[in-house]
Design a protein around this motif. Sequence first.
Motif, PDB file in Angstrom:
ATOM      1  N   ASN A 139       0.870  -1.077   0.025  1.00 44.09           N
ATOM      2  CA  ASN A 139       0.060  -0.161  -0.003  1.00 44.09           C
ATOM      3  C   ASN A 139       0.808   1.240  -0.005  1.00 44.09           C
ATOM      4  O   ASN A 139       0.403   2.313  -0.229  1.00 44.09           O
ATOM      5  N   VAL A 140       2.184   1.123   0.540  1.00 52.04           N
ATOM      6  CA  VAL A 140       3.028   2.324   0.475  1.00 52.04           C
ATOM      7  C   VAL A 140       4.484   1.702   0.106  1.00 52.04           C
ATOM      8  O   VAL A 140       4.523   0.766   0.375  1.00 52.04           O
ATOM      9  N   ALA A 141       5.323   2.597  -0.646  1.00 56.53           N
ATOM     10  CA  ALA A 141       6.341   2.155  -1.005  1.00 56.53           C
ATOM     11  C   ALA A 141       7.546   1.834   0.331  1.00 56.53           C
ATOM     12  O   ALA A 141       7.471   3.011   1.057  1.00 56.53           O
ATOM     13  N   ALA A 142       8.328   0.934   0.099  1.00 55.72           N
ATOM     14  CA  ALA A 142       9.044   0.446   1.139  1.00 55.72           C
ATOM     15  C   ALA A 142       9.823  -0.484   0.770  1.00 55.72           C
ATOM     16  O   ALA A 142       9.780  -1.539  -0.019  1.00 55.72           O
ATOM     17  N   GLY A 143      10.944  -0.876   1.772  1.00 56.82           N
ATOM     18  CA  GLY A 143      11.999  -1.896   1.379  1.00 56.82           C
ATOM     19  C   GLY A 143      12.508  -2.170   0.087  1.00 56.82           C
ATOM     20  O   GLY A 143      13.019  -1.293  -0.336  1.00 56.82           O
ATOM     21  N   SER A 144      12.407  -3.492  -0.350  1.00 55.87           N
ATOM     22  CA  SER A 144      13.398  -3.684  -1.494  1.00 55.87           C
ATOM     23  C   SER A 144      12.617  -3.052  -2.682  1.00 55.87           C
ATOM     24  O   SER A 144      13.354  -2.705  -3.802  1.00 55.87           O
ATOM     25  N   LEU A 145      11.230  -2.747  -2.503  1.00 54.62           N
ATOM     26  CA  LEU A 145      10.825  -2.026  -3.584  1.00 54.62           C
ATOM     27  C   LEU A 145      11.401  -0.588  -4.243  1.00 54.62           C
ATOM     28  O   LEU A 145      11.778  -0.493  -5.203  1.00 54.62           O
ATOM     29  N   CYS A 146      11.909  -0.042  -3.147  1.00 53.83           N
ATOM     30  CA  CYS A 146      12.496   1.296  -3.404  1.00 53.83           C
ATOM     31  C   CYS A 146      13.973   1.128  -3.588  1.00 53.83           C
ATOM     32  O   CYS A 146      14.667   2.128  -3.973  1.00 53.83           O
ATOM     33  N   LYS A 147      14.578  -0.105  -3.420  1.00 58.02           N
ATOM     34  CA  LYS A 147      15.921  -0.409  -4.019  1.00 58.02           C
ATOM     35  C   LYS A 147      15.936  -0.861  -5.319  1.00 58.02           C
ATOM     36  O   LYS A 147      16.709  -0.649  -6.188  1.00 58.02           O
ATOM     37  N   GLN A 148      14.757  -1.315  -5.592  1.00 61.86           N
ATOM     38  CA  GLN A 148      14.530  -1.670  -7.088  1.00 61.86           C
ATOM     39  C   GLN A 148      14.016  -0.770  -8.275  1.00 61.86           C
ATOM     40  O   GLN A 148      14.163  -0.971  -9.355  1.00 61.86           O
ATOM     41  N   LEU A 149      13.228   0.021  -7.713  1.00 65.60           N
ATOM     42  CA  LEU A 149      12.357   1.006  -8.417  1.00 65.60           C
ATOM     43  C   LEU A 149      12.575   2.489  -8.069  1.00 65.60           C
ATOM     44  O   LEU A 149      12.625   2.711  -6.694  1.00 65.60           O
ATOM     45  N   PRO A 150      12.620   3.437  -8.867  1.00 64.51           N
ATOM     46  CA  PRO A 150      12.770   4.997  -8.303  1.00 64.51           C
ATOM     47  C   PRO A 150      11.533   5.359  -7.902  1.00 64.51           C
ATOM     48  O   PRO A 150      10.497   6.486  -8.222  1.00 64.51           O
ATOM     49  N   LEU A 151      11.250   4.787  -6.718  1.00 64.55           N
ATOM     50  CA  LEU A 151      10.118   5.369  -5.790  1.00 64.55           C
ATOM     51  C   LEU A 151      10.573   5.696  -4.251  1.00 64.55           C
ATOM     52  O   LEU A 151      11.285   4.938  -3.762  1.00 64.55           O
ATOM     53  N   GLU A 152      10.154   6.717  -3.801  1.00 70.91           N
ATOM     54  CA  GLU A 152      10.769   7.132  -2.701  1.00 70.91           C
ATOM     55  C   GLU A 152       9.846   6.294  -1.549  1.00 70.91           C
ATOM     56  O   GLU A 152       8.792   5.976  -1.629  1.00 70.91           O
ATOM     57  N   PRO A 153      10.733   5.953  -0.530  1.00 69.81           N
ATOM     58  CA  PRO A 153      10.048   5.388   0.751  1.00 69.81           C
ATOM     59  C   PRO A 153       8.894   6.124   1.341  1.00 69.81           C
ATOM     60  O   PRO A 153       9.141   7.500   1.358  1.00 69.81           O
ATOM     61  N   GLY A 154       7.763   5.560   1.328  1.00 70.39           N
ATOM     62  CA  GLY A 154       6.488   6.345   1.980  1.00 70.39           C
ATOM     63  C   GLY A 154       5.545   6.706   0.748  1.00 70.39           C
ATOM     64  O   GLY A 154       4.248   7.307   1.196  1.00 70.39           O
ATOM     65  N   THR A 155       5.923   6.424  -0.478  1.00 77.45           N
ATOM     66  CA  THR A 155       4.939   6.992  -1.492  1.00 77.45           C
ATOM     67  C   THR A 155       3.772   5.870  -1.531  1.00 77.45           C
ATOM     68  O   THR A 155       3.916   4.647  -1.591  1.00 77.45           O
ATOM     69  N   PRO A 156       2.583   6.588  -1.501  1.00 75.06           N
ATOM     70  CA  PRO A 156       1.455   5.900  -1.369  1.00 75.06           C
ATOM     71  C   PRO A 156       1.204   5.214  -2.647  1.00 75.06           C
ATOM     72  O   PRO A 156       1.519   5.497  -3.560  1.00 75.06           O
ATOM     73  N   LEU A 157       0.764   3.827  -2.695  1.00 75.92           N
ATOM     74  CA  LEU A 157       0.289   2.850  -4.043  1.00 75.92           C
ATOM     75  C   LEU A 157      -0.922   2.711  -4.092  1.00 75.92           C
ATOM     76  O   LEU A 157      -1.525   1.922  -3.282  1.00 75.92           O
ATOM     77  N   ASP A 158      -1.724   3.583  -5.000  1.00 70.34           N
ATOM     78  CA  ASP A 158      -3.135   3.187  -4.884  1.00 70.34           C
ATOM     79  C   ASP A 158      -3.530   2.932  -6.197  1.00 70.34           C
ATOM     80  O   ASP A 158      -3.247   4.366  -7.181  1.00 70.34           O
ATOM     81  N   PRO A 159      -3.823   2.062  -6.964  1.00 73.42           N
ATOM     82  CA  PRO A 159      -4.133   0.772  -6.391  1.00 73.42           C
ATOM     83  C   PRO A 159      -2.977  -0.004  -5.826  1.00 73.42           C
ATOM     84  O   PRO A 159      -1.839   0.445  -6.236  1.00 73.42           O
ATOM     85  N   PRO A 160      -3.324  -0.901  -4.752  1.00 75.43           N
ATOM     86  CA  PRO A 160      -2.034  -1.632  -4.101  1.00 75.43           C
ATOM     87  C   PRO A 160      -1.284  -2.320  -5.123  1.00 75.43           C
ATOM     88  O   PRO A 160      -1.921  -2.847  -6.145  1.00 75.43           O
TER      89      PRO A 160
END
Length: 255
Positions: free
Chosen positions: A102-123
């Motif tokens: 639901n929110v960008a964190a962890g491995s996702l932010c290491k693999q994609l240009p997404l800041e930790p805490g970015t809401p993901l809607d839809p999940p």
Amino acid sequence: MTAYRLANLLYEGKAKRVHATDQPDLVAVEFKDDATAFNALKKAQLAGKGSLNCRISALVFEVLAQAGIPTHYRGLGQGDHAECWMLARPVRVIPVEVVVRNVAAGSLCKQLPLEPGTPLDPPLLDFYYKDDAYGDPLLTDARLERLGLVTASQRQELEVLALRVNAVLRELFHSVGLRLVDFKIELGLTADGQLVVADEVSPDTCRLWDEAEADVQARILDKDRFRQDLGGVVEAYGEVLKRLQGVCAQPQVYG
Ligand code: UDP
């Protein structure tokens, strides 16, 4: 005297042991205090973690069942087993970790240009191949099909079930002031072919942030405290249990 007797050890994983019982349709799952992260490169013993994860998972499985989501859970252990043991239906676990974010964190932010805490809607829903030897790689649809891990219709079913679990868990955790950032579930097939949520749902497998806390480290109430050496791991898990106990019925004891 309990309603079941433990039999042989069927499986030992990083955080749990699964024992057969004297009943063919029942296994006993023991939650251990072992903590591991980064594909078991980091290890520790955290006294009380097994009991907390067992009791948190029991509450969560009961909430999922009330929402009509099938799970392997059948109740907490009896007597001496009340703390760290859960009774469950035996399942063939599908070696796919289903992650909903639901929110960008962890491995996702290491693999994609997404800041930790970015809401993901839809999940965002991802499948990973559950095999430490390969480092749990991300699965594409084509890879899932190539490995023959699930049929096309089971893949659809996994996705629908995981998104329903997300909706129920988001609401549950939000009701106790926790933001469900992401989580992993494992699914299994029972002897009669029913797809059920298996394994555990706990701060080991979910990222949970305290909604009332602005500080990016202080708000963490999950395994990231262990991964990031923040301390207070067991205390954070205890806080999650305490909050859930405030809104959930006492979990049932098997038998
Ligand atoms: N997760 C898990 N087991 C795994 C990998 C991930 O329970 O083997 C959980 C993790 O705690 C988080 C979510 O799945 O809640 C997403 O994890 P991510 O893919 O970001 O991997 P991580 O950053 O934990 O390596």
